[in-house]
Design an enzyme around this catalytic site. Sequence first.
Site, mmCIF file in Angstrom:
data_model
loop_
_atom_site.group_PDB
_atom_site.id
_atom_site.type_symbol
_atom_site.label_atom_id
_atom_site.label_comp_id
_atom_site.label_asym_id
_atom_site.label_seq_id
_atom_site.Cartn_x
_atom_site.Cartn_y
_atom_site.Cartn_z
ATOM 1 N N HIS A 53 -13.849 31.990 0.380
ATOM 2 C CA HIS A 53 -14.911 32.297 1.328
ATOM 3 C C HIS A 53 -14.905 33.824 1.476
ATOM 4 C CE1 HIS A 53 -13.389 28.312 2.697
ATOM 5 N NE2 HIS A 53 -14.634 28.055 2.999
ATOM 6 N N ASP A 56 -12.122 34.954 3.662
ATOM 7 C CA ASP A 56 -10.731 34.767 3.210
ATOM 8 C C ASP A 56 -10.238 36.089 2.635
ATOM 9 O OD1 ASP A 56 -11.047 32.064 3.748
ATOM 10 O OD2 ASP A 56 -11.400 31.521 1.655
ATOM 11 N N MET A 87 -15.672 30.289 -8.395
ATOM 12 C CA MET A 87 -16.540 29.822 -7.298
ATOM 13 C C MET A 87 -16.327 30.676 -6.060
ATOM 14 S SD MET A 87 -16.186 27.953 -4.226
ATOM 15 C CE MET A 87 -15.419 26.357 -3.985
ATOM 16 N N GLU A 180 -21.990 20.692 -0.699
ATOM 17 C CA GLU A 180 -20.832 19.838 -0.413
ATOM 18 C C GLU A 180 -21.070 19.044 0.871
ATOM 19 O OE1 GLU A 180 -17.154 22.005 -0.360
ATOM 20 O OE2 GLU A 180 -16.090 20.414 0.706
ATOM 21 N N LYS A 182 -20.121 16.327 3.909
ATOM 22 C CA LYS A 182 -18.976 15.833 4.683
ATOM 23 C C LYS A 182 -19.546 15.093 5.887
ATOM 24 C CE LYS A 182 -14.637 17.430 6.775
ATOM 25 N NZ LYS A 182 -13.821 18.599 7.166
ATOM 26 N N GLU A 216 -16.338 15.987 -2.599
ATOM 27 C CA GLU A 216 -14.906 16.082 -2.275
ATOM 28 C C GLU A 216 -14.356 14.695 -1.957
ATOM 29 O OE1 GLU A 216 -13.386 19.227 0.236
ATOM 30 O OE2 GLU A 216 -12.193 17.789 1.373
ATOM 31 N N HIS A 219 -14.015 13.615 1.652
ATOM 32 C CA HIS A 219 -15.228 13.494 2.455
ATOM 33 C C HIS A 219 -15.873 12.123 2.296
ATOM 34 C CE1 HIS A 219 -15.580 18.179 2.615
ATOM 35 N NE2 HIS A 219 -14.456 17.709 3.115
ATOM 36 N N ASP A 244 -14.240 18.975 -5.549
ATOM 37 C CA ASP A 244 -13.096 19.278 -4.679
ATOM 38 C C ASP A 244 -12.149 18.077 -4.690
ATOM 39 O OD1 ASP A 244 -14.092 21.747 -4.042
ATOM 40 O OD2 ASP A 244 -14.347 21.361 -1.897
ATOM 41 N N ASP A 256 -6.827 16.358 3.928
ATOM 42 C CA ASP A 256 -6.648 17.364 2.857
ATOM 43 C C ASP A 256 -5.281 17.278 2.182
ATOM 44 O OD1 ASP A 256 -9.176 18.487 3.038
ATOM 45 O OD2 ASP A 256 -8.566 20.033 4.459
HETATM 46 C C1 GCO Z 1 -13.524 21.182 4.648
HETATM 47 C C2 GCO Z 1 -14.263 21.590 3.409
HETATM 48 C C3 GCO Z 1 -14.066 23.035 3.059
HETATM 49 C C4 GCO Z 1 -15.039 23.515 2.008
HETATM 50 C C5 GCO Z 1 -14.926 24.985 1.850
HETATM 51 C C6 GCO Z 1 -15.697 25.510 0.689
HETATM 52 O O1 GCO Z 1 -13.362 19.981 4.843
HETATM 53 O O2 GCO Z 1 -13.126 22.044 5.438
HETATM 54 O O3 GCO Z 1 -13.843 20.764 2.373
HETATM 55 O O4 GCO Z 1 -12.738 23.233 2.658
HETATM 56 O O5 GCO Z 1 -14.819 22.899 0.788
HETATM 57 O O6 GCO Z 1 -15.372 25.583 3.019
HETATM 58 O O7 GCO Z 1 -17.029 25.442 0.929
HETATM 59 MN MN MN Z 2 -14.141 21.024 0.268
HETATM 60 MN MN MN Z 3 -12.736 18.978 3.127
#
Ligand code: GCO
Ligand code: MN
Ligand code: MN
Length: 386
Positions: A53, A56, A87, A180, A182, A216, A219, A244, A256
């Site tokens: 990011h 980061d 990325m 992405e 979630k 991901e 998610h 992911d 995670d």
């Molecule tokens: C989460 C997400 C993040 C994104 C990241 C990249 O659940 O917090 O998976 O980790 O993947 O912000 O866009």
């Molecule tokens: Mn992610």
């Molecule tokens: Mn995530």
Amino acid sequence: MYEPKPEHKFTFGLWTVGNIGRDPFGEPVRRQLSPVEIVHLLAEVGAYGVNLHDNDLVPIDATPAERDKIVAEFKRALAETGLVVPMATTNLFGDPAFKDGAFTANDPQVRAFALQKTMRAIDLGVELGAKTYVFWGGREGTETDAAKNPLDAAKRMRDALNFLCDYVIDQGYDLKFALEAKPNEPRGDIYLATTGAMLGFIETLDHPEMVGVNPEVAHEHMAGLNFLHHVAQAWDRGKLFHIDLNDQAFGRYDQDFRFGSVNLKSAFFLVKFLEDVGYDGSRHFDAHAYRTEDYEGVKDFARGCMRTYLILKEKAVQWNADTEIQALLAEINADDGSMAVYAPPYTSEKAAALKEASFDRIALGQRGLGYERLDQLTIEVLLGVR
Ligand code: GCO
Ligand code: MN
Ligand code: MN
């Protein structure tokens, strides 16, 4: 034998191995590493790339001079280690300004600021060599639907992505977007909650060809869904731009965990799918080490993600070559050709003939399919006894 190599395209985010173990109940358990230290840690464990990011790497309040110094040091670390940045993405969730989301926030100033921040972060990502730009709508959602009309949110999200696609075209950047999904966390509900929802949304954009998805594992699992099926749908539409990898128990908080550490069979079929179809993008581990770990444990975590992937890849080769499994598959998919006269594509003759055809419905229902044996063989491949 299970050593990671650049061709495996294993990547980690600065925020993953750099996770300091803060959670809603407890303070950090690990010292914050600098981005340069993280690059060296990733090189040590054998990763191919590092994703980030904007914040980061560059703090949100850095001056332009500070930014340039930080970016130069980071580039030096990349050059020293050979790591690449495939990325990049924007942090549109950490700062209090984004407490009501970014592109979908009710406040037009927040929406404009989010676009500004994303354009600058895209510039940074491109400068570092990124070809994929991820959009995770961390706070694009609600706790109460009294606060926001979901149709307004959809329109704002579409307008923002159209604006940013045009920005990329205008700059002449070679960059694709990966959305992405979630379902929740950190918001009560996040808009476009599944990969399937994202795929539908993409077709409403001005430049759908520039936009794909970044599914991901955790998610879809948080929503109780089959991740592989979503990945397959994305692949089928040519939209699997990034992935992911991590793990997650169904019905729990956003965990995670290390790839393959919870749902081994799902992880196996996922790896098998990616390898069988020839997915050639990054295998990005968006996960972090248990809060119990020091940085040796973080390295164990990172090595574990890659090693499990490679072991499962080998198991997939074994599964594909297993004569008993293949014989069962041949039986399951047996086709004597007698139905070819009715098979799609449609003609009115085929439809008329099919309406008159007769089927032995009872026999069809009575046939055993052997899926129990097939699944047990799969389990035995995974348990290492075949
Ligand atoms: C989460 C997400 C993040 C994104 C990241 C990249 O659940 O917090 O998976 O980790 O993947 O912000 O866009
Ligand atoms: Mn992610
Ligand atoms: Mn995530």
